[in-house]
Every structure is written in structure tokens, then in C-alpha cells.
Design a protein around this motif. Structure first.
Motif, PDB file in Angstrom:
ATOM      1  N   LEU A 179       0.830  -1.198   0.000  1.00 35.05           N
ATOM      2  CA  LEU A 179       0.000   0.000   0.000  1.00 35.05           C
ATOM      3  C   LEU A 179       0.874   1.261   0.000  1.00 35.05           C
ATOM      4  O   LEU A 179       0.636   2.215  -0.752  1.00 35.05           O
ATOM      5  N   ILE A 180       1.928   1.235   0.836  1.00 36.84           N
ATOM      6  CA  ILE A 180       2.848   2.385   0.870  1.00 36.84           C
ATOM      7  C   ILE A 180       3.548   2.543  -0.479  1.00 36.84           C
ATOM      8  O   ILE A 180       3.743   3.659  -0.988  1.00 36.84           O
ATOM      9  N   GLY A 181       3.940   1.403  -1.112  1.00 37.70           N
ATOM     10  CA  GLY A 181       4.583   1.461  -2.422  1.00 37.70           C
ATOM     11  C   GLY A 181       3.673   2.056  -3.479  1.00 37.70           C
ATOM     12  O   GLY A 181       4.098   2.852  -4.318  1.00 37.70           O
ATOM     13  N   VAL A 182       2.400   1.652  -3.451  1.00 33.04           N
ATOM     14  CA  VAL A 182       1.438   2.202  -4.417  1.00 33.04           C
ATOM     15  C   VAL A 182       1.273   3.702  -4.216  1.00 33.04           C
ATOM     16  O   VAL A 182       1.225   4.479  -5.177  1.00 33.04           O
ATOM     17  N   LEU A 183       1.193   4.122  -2.940  1.00 34.19           N
ATOM     18  CA  LEU A 183       1.088   5.556  -2.665  1.00 34.19           C
ATOM     19  C   LEU A 183       2.333   6.296  -3.150  1.00 34.19           C
ATOM     20  O   LEU A 183       2.247   7.369  -3.758  1.00 34.19           O
ATOM     21  N   GLY A 184       3.523   5.711  -2.862  1.00 33.65           N
ATOM     22  CA  GLY A 184       4.759   6.340  -3.322  1.00 33.65           C
ATOM     23  C   GLY A 184       4.826   6.425  -4.830  1.00 33.65           C
ATOM     24  O   GLY A 184       5.247   7.437  -5.398  1.00 33.65           O
ATOM     25  N   LEU A 185       4.389   5.329  -5.506  1.00 33.92           N
ATOM     26  CA  LEU A 185       4.381   5.338  -6.970  1.00 33.92           C
ATOM     27  C   LEU A 185       3.407   6.381  -7.509  1.00 33.92           C
ATOM     28  O   LEU A 185       3.692   7.063  -8.498  1.00 33.92           O
ATOM     29  N   SER A 186       2.269   6.524  -6.838  1.00 34.31           N
ATOM     30  CA  SER A 186       1.283   7.520  -7.281  1.00 34.31           C
ATOM     31  C   SER A 186       1.811   8.942  -7.110  1.00 34.31           C
ATOM     32  O   SER A 186       1.693   9.766  -8.009  1.00 34.31           O
ATOM     33  N   VAL A 187       2.418   9.196  -5.930  1.00 35.60           N
ATOM     34  CA  VAL A 187       2.983  10.524  -5.699  1.00 35.60           C
ATOM     35  C   VAL A 187       4.115  10.806  -6.677  1.00 35.60           C
ATOM     36  O   VAL A 187       4.216  11.891  -7.270  1.00 35.60           O
ATOM     37  N   GLY A 188       5.000   9.791  -6.878  1.00 39.53           N
ATOM     38  CA  GLY A 188       6.089   9.964  -7.830  1.00 39.53           C
ATOM     39  C   GLY A 188       5.589  10.183  -9.239  1.00 39.53           C
ATOM     40  O   GLY A 188       6.116  11.005  -9.980  1.00 39.53           O
ATOM     41  N   GLY A 189       4.548   9.427  -9.622  1.00 43.40           N
ATOM     42  CA  GLY A 189       3.982   9.609 -10.961  1.00 43.40           C
ATOM     43  C   GLY A 189       3.369  10.985 -11.137  1.00 43.40           C
ATOM     44  O   GLY A 189       3.521  11.618 -12.185  1.00 43.40           O
ATOM     45  N   ALA A 190       2.649  11.453 -10.092  1.00 40.43           N
ATOM     46  CA  ALA A 190       2.052  12.791 -10.178  1.00 40.43           C
ATOM     47  C   ALA A 190       3.130  13.872 -10.286  1.00 40.43           C
ATOM     48  O   ALA A 190       3.028  14.802 -11.093  1.00 40.43           O
ATOM     49  N   GLY A 191       4.189  13.732  -9.447  1.00 43.86           N
ATOM     50  CA  GLY A 191       5.285  14.700  -9.535  1.00 43.86           C
ATOM     51  C   GLY A 191       5.968  14.655 -10.879  1.00 43.86           C
ATOM     52  O   GLY A 191       6.322  15.685 -11.453  1.00 43.86           O
ATOM     53  N   THR A 192       6.152  13.433 -11.407  1.00 50.03           N
ATOM     54  CA  THR A 192       6.777  13.289 -12.725  1.00 50.03           C
ATOM     55  C   THR A 192       5.922  13.928 -13.804  1.00 50.03           C
ATOM     56  O   THR A 192       6.433  14.568 -14.729  1.00 50.03           O
ATOM     57  N   TYR A 193       4.606  13.773 -13.693  1.00 51.56           N
ATOM     58  CA  TYR A 193       3.713  14.396 -14.675  1.00 51.56           C
ATOM     59  C   TYR A 193       3.806  15.917 -14.626  1.00 51.56           C
ATOM     60  O   TYR A 193       3.846  16.584 -15.679  1.00 51.56           O
ATOM     61  N   LEU A 194       3.860  16.474 -13.413  1.00 51.57           N
ATOM     62  CA  LEU A 194       3.973  17.928 -13.289  1.00 51.57           C
ATOM     63  C   LEU A 194       5.299  18.422 -13.863  1.00 51.57           C
ATOM     64  O   LEU A 194       5.346  19.444 -14.572  1.00 51.57           O
TER      65      LEU A 194
END
Length: 541
Positions: A179-194
Motif C-alpha cells: 500500500l505504501i509502495g502504491v502511494l509512493g508510486l502515485s505521488v512519484g507519478g504525479a510529480g513526474t507528470y507535473l
């Protein structure tokens, strides 16, 4: 083939899109690697924790006096072992004799059977842990000796936790870690998109190949164009300077990143370039060049992005313009002389018609002698043909304006080998300014010119009978735009100063009115401009 097509397709993406995909891959690999490492570490930690718990339980039970007293009595030991098992959370507590026969077991059917596992170290008096597959499956277990009062081993105690139970706990932790990995991946993906969106805006959606070509073209153009180009940000710092600008401005070293006011440019030019305002075809003087400066402010909406400055070398054109002005002056002098000659010819004709022949001859002869005396005086004193022609033209022009132009008796000049265009610029502008000054002074208006050569230098001195210059402002006379007329368009003396610097000479203004030295400045008023130009090959003699 599919991989080649995929690679070609990816290369066609914009830089922002490639960076987005690359960053997502990097973030994904990082999260997956971190989760795998956490899983492995968690498994090791749970095994260590299970071993520690089993050891502590086994040692505690083995040290219990009630166990020692009841050794061999299953009826007493079985309830005790089960109570300890439930309270400590281990999967089994087995009490056995030194022969390995069980007295207790979670499965009562196993009581009386031999213990499955290693007991030799415990029989030797040492507590140890191991992973072994017993009746309950693989488990992490500890075996401790039971000692009597004399220290003899009278029995053994084994406590353990099954691998299945450890795995169940590990799965619980993996779920949280996932769950923490998915959250980290989501945050990283959002930051990467920005980040990708910002990069896409800044690169205008162009790919690496397009950006590389643009840089190469940009660099080639900057080095190929002859005009100077400067980019100045809103704070007045230079962000780009091409080879043409370096040459035209005489700049050395790294220019980008320096303030425009720290480049050693003339104050007027530095001030104009740092104001962040549009400029169109302004003329500015540097040490040896005349530059045409254009500046355009680049804006994004209401925000200024900086100023684009272009520089063109106007030195040669300015020199040709000076020569053209001299030629025009000669033409005006000739027209004035022709007009004056026509008046005198009419006078002679009228005297002849009136029968006064002797007076007509005398009048014509005197006019011819006066003109010849002027020509002979100039030609005898100045054998440099260009300067001689200039002086004759300026004499006629000054006479037409009511100013007497005098060449001092001690003047003398042969061909000195200096650039005639610069000499015309220097002498012509000095005489023009002197004539203008003399006309504003008390009559009679007079300008004196002295030309001579000493052992190392050519000297030009021009004095006028005008009101003179304030010593406090004399140093500003050679700045572009300075003029006594107050219109801010003065250029003549600035061109004189530039030509003198180009020839490696010096120029002085003085002495004050009424203190002129002998031979020049005998008017007793006005200013004296003295130029000293080193002769070629004699500068160090």
C-alpha cells in the motif's frame, strides 16, 4: 523488429514525453526495488524475532523449579506447557527427557514419541536455535537444557514457532508495504507528470533531435553573423554575447553572467542598454568605433523577458560621411568663390564700360594676388595635399561666414604618412567647431590653425576668438551628444576624440582665455584644442 519499431516510435516523442516515460520507469523500478528489499529484510527480522522468542520461552521453562520437580510426569507437565504456549504465543512447548522422549506436545497423541530435531548441543549444556521440520511442519525452534541442583542435564525443553505463522505475519506486513509502495508510486507519478508538463511548456513540445538541431543552428548563426548581438535580462545581466559583439565592443573573457555596467563600456552606451527600453538606430562611440545600436524589449504578456541588442559597425560609414561633408564643404566653397568671382568680374566689366580701364586692371590684379597669396600660403605651409585642400575650402567657407581663418607663420607640414581620412575628420571638425565658437564671440571673429611636426609627433592646434570653454566641462567636450548649442546632437568633437584614440594620440583643451602661448591663440580669448599624433615608426624614439 517490434523492438526496433518501438525504439523508433519512442525517439519520435517530444523531450517532455520521453522524460515522463523515463521518470515513471525510474520511479517504478525504485519502488519495486525498495519493496523487494523491504520484503527480504522483513522476512529476516521476523525469523530473528521468532528465534529470540522461542529461545526466551525455552530457557524460562527449563529454569522453572516446577518443571525440574515434575520431570517425567506428563500429567503435570502437559497442562503447564500448554498454558505457557498459549500465554507466550509460540506454536509448541515440548518438554522431554534426555533420551528425547516427549512428556508434552500440543498434539497429545505425540506424547511418548521421540522428539524430531537436534538435541546434542542441549545435552552438552548449551542452548541453541535451528530451523527444522517436525510434526507441525517447518519451524524455528530453540532447545534448552534442564539442570538439577548439581548442574546435571536431567531433561530438555524445546519451544518453537512454525514457518507458516511467520509467513502469515510477513504477508500482513507485505500488504502494508505494498500500500505504501502504491502511494509512493502515485505521488512519484504525479510529480513526474507535473515536471513533464513544465518541461513540455519550456521546450514547446520539441523532441531531443529538434532541440539539438535548434542549438546547432543557433550556435552557427551566432558565430556566423557579423553584426553584434547581446541578450540582456531584466536585471541588466548579459545572458548571451556573440563573436561580433565581442569584437565591436572590444570585450575579453567570459561575458555571459556579467552586469552590462561591468563590461567597461562607455557610460552613455551602458546606461542605454541597462534601462530596458526600445532603441532605434542610435549612434554611440566606443574607443575606436562608431556603432549603430538597436534594442528591442521582449515581453511575454506584461512581463519583460529581457532586451535583444543588435550592434552594427558604423565607423567606415561615418568616416565616409565625414569625407562627404568635407567634399560638400569644398563644393560650397567653390560655389561661394564662383559667386564672389562673378561679382568681381561684373565690377571689372562695369569699370571697363565706364572707360576706367586702369582702375579695372588694378582691381582685377589685386583680387588675383589676394587669392594667390592665400593659395601660396597654404600650399607652402602644408604639402600634404588632402589637408591643403581642406584648409583652402575651410578658408573660403569661413570667409563667407565672416570669420578670418589664419594659418600661423610657423606652420609647416610634409607628407607624414597618417591616415588622411582620420586627419580630415580631426582637422575639419576642429575648424568647424572653432568657426562656430568664433561667431558667438566678440568681433573680429578669428580662427588660428597651427600644423607642425616635431621629432616624434604631428601637432594640430586650433584656437578661436569665441567665449571659451569652462575648465570644469572641458573634459565632457568629446562625449557623444555634448554641444554648446544645447540640442544634445553634438557629434563632431566625439568623432575627433575617437579618431585621435584610433591613431594613438592625445588631445588637450586649453589654455583658458587670454593665456594662450606664442604662435597660437593670439586672439587672447576662446579655447585652444591641441592634438598630438605619434608618427609611425617613431613612437618609441
Amino acid at each position: 523488429m517490434n523492438l526496433k519499431k518501438l525504439s523508433s516510435h519512442i525517439r519520435g516523442w517530444s523531450l517532455a514525453r520521453q522524460m515522463l516515460a523515463l521518470q515513471i520507469v525510474v520511479v517504478g523500478v525504485t519502488v519495486a526495488g525498495g519493496a523487494t528489499l523491504a520484503f527480504l529484510q522483513a522476512g529476516d527480522l521476523l525469523r530473528d524475532e521468532a528465534a529470540g522468542t522461542a529461545r526466551a520461552v525455552a530457557v524460562s521453562v527449563a529454569d522453572s523449579p516446577s518443571v525440574l520437580a515434575a520431570m517425567g510426569d506428563s500429567a503435570v507437565l502437559q497442562p503447564y506447557a500448554e498454558r505457557v504456549r498459549r500465554e507466550t504465543g509460540v506454536d509448541f512447548v515440548t518438554i522431554m527427557g534426555v533420551d528425547g522422549v516427549r512428556y508434552t506436545h500440543p498434539n497429545p497423541a505425540q506424547i511418548g514419541h521421540r522428539f524430531l530435531g537436534t538435541i546434542a548441543p542441549a545435552l552438552a549444556g548449551r542452548t541453541f536455535t535451528e530451523t527444522y521440520t517436525g510434526t507441525l511442519g517447518p519451524s524455528v525452534r530453540a532447545v534448552a537444557p534442564v539442570r538439577d541442583a548439581r548442574g546435571r542435564v536431567t531433561g530438555l525443553v524445546s519451544a518453537g514457532i512454525t514457518i507458516d505463522r511467520i509467513s502469515a505475519r510477513l504477508r500482513e506486513q507485505i500488504a502494508g508495504a505494498a500500500l505504501i509502495g502504491v502511494l509512493g508510486l502515485s505521488v512519484g507519478g504525479a510529480g513526474t507528470y507535473l515536471v513533464g508538463s513544465r518541461l513540455r511548456r519550456q521546450t514547446h513540445g520539441m523532441g531531443p533531435a529538434e532541440l539539438s538541431r535548434m542549438y546547432e543552428y543557433h550556435d552557427a548563426i551566432l558565430h556566423a553573423v557579423r553584426e553584434g548581438l547581446l541578450l540582456v535580462d531584466p536585471s541588466g545581466t548579459v545572458t548571451l554575447c556573440n563573436d561580433g559583439a565581442r569584437e565591436l565592443l572590444g570585450l575579453d573573457g567570459e561575458v555571459a553572467g556579467r552586469r552590462i555596467t561591468a563590461l567597461g563600456l562607455p557610460a552613455s552606451l551602458a546606461e542605454r542598454l541597462s534601462t530596458g527600453e526600445n532603441r532605434t538606430d542610435e549612434i554611440h562611440m566606443t574607443g575606436e568605433r562608431t556603432l549603430v545600436v538597436n534594442a528591442a524589449v521582449v515581453r511575454s504578456g506584461s512581463r519583460s523577458l529581457g532586451t535583444v541588442v543588435t550592434l552594427r559597425d558604423h565607423t567606415e560609414l561615418q568616416s565616409l560621411a565625414g569625407q562627404l561633408d568635407a567634399e560638400r564643404g569644398f563644393a560650397d566653397s567653390l560655389r561661394a568663390a564662383a559667386h564672389e568671382a562673378a561679382n568681381r568680374l561684373h565690377t571689372v566689366i562695369a569699370l571697363v564700360e565706364l572707360g576706367r580701364t586702369e582702375q579695372a586692371v588694378a582691381f582685377a590684379t589685386e583680387e588675383i594676388r589676394a587669392a594667390q597669396r592665400l593659395t601660396d600660403r597654404v600650399v607652402d605651409a602644408v604639402r600634404e595635399p588632402v589637408l591643403a585642400a581642406l584648409l583652402l575650402g575651410k578658408s573660403a567657407e569661413a570667409g563667407e561666414r565672416g570669420v578670418e581663418l589664419v594659418i600661423t607663420p610657423d606652420s609647416g607640414l610634409d607628407d607624414i604618412g597618417l591616415d588622411s581620412r582620420d586627419l580630415v575628420t580631426i582637422l575639419g571638425n576642429l575648424i568647424d567647431n572653432a568657426v562656430d565658437a568664433a561667431m558667438t564671440g566678440a568681433p573680429p571673429a578669428r580662427v588660428e590653425v597651427r600644423l607642425r611636426v616635431d621629432e616624434t609627433a604631428f601637432l594640430i592646434s586650433v584656437a578661436d576668438s569665441g567665449p571659451g570653454l569652462d575648465p570644469a566641462t572641458a573634459g565632457e567636450a568629446f562625449r557623444r551628444g555634448w554641444t554648446t548649442k544645447g540640442d544634445g546632437r553634438g557629434l563632431g568633437l566625439a568623432m575627433v576624440g575617437q579618431a585621435v584614440r584610433r591613431l594613438g594620440g592625445t588631445i588637450d583643451v586649453g589654455p583658458p582665455a587670454g593665456t594662450a602661448g606664442p604662435g597660437i591663440g593670439e586672439t587672447g580669448t576662446g579655447a585652444v584644442f591641441t592634438v598630438r599624433l605619434p608618427l609611425r615608426g617613431k613612437e618609441g624614439s
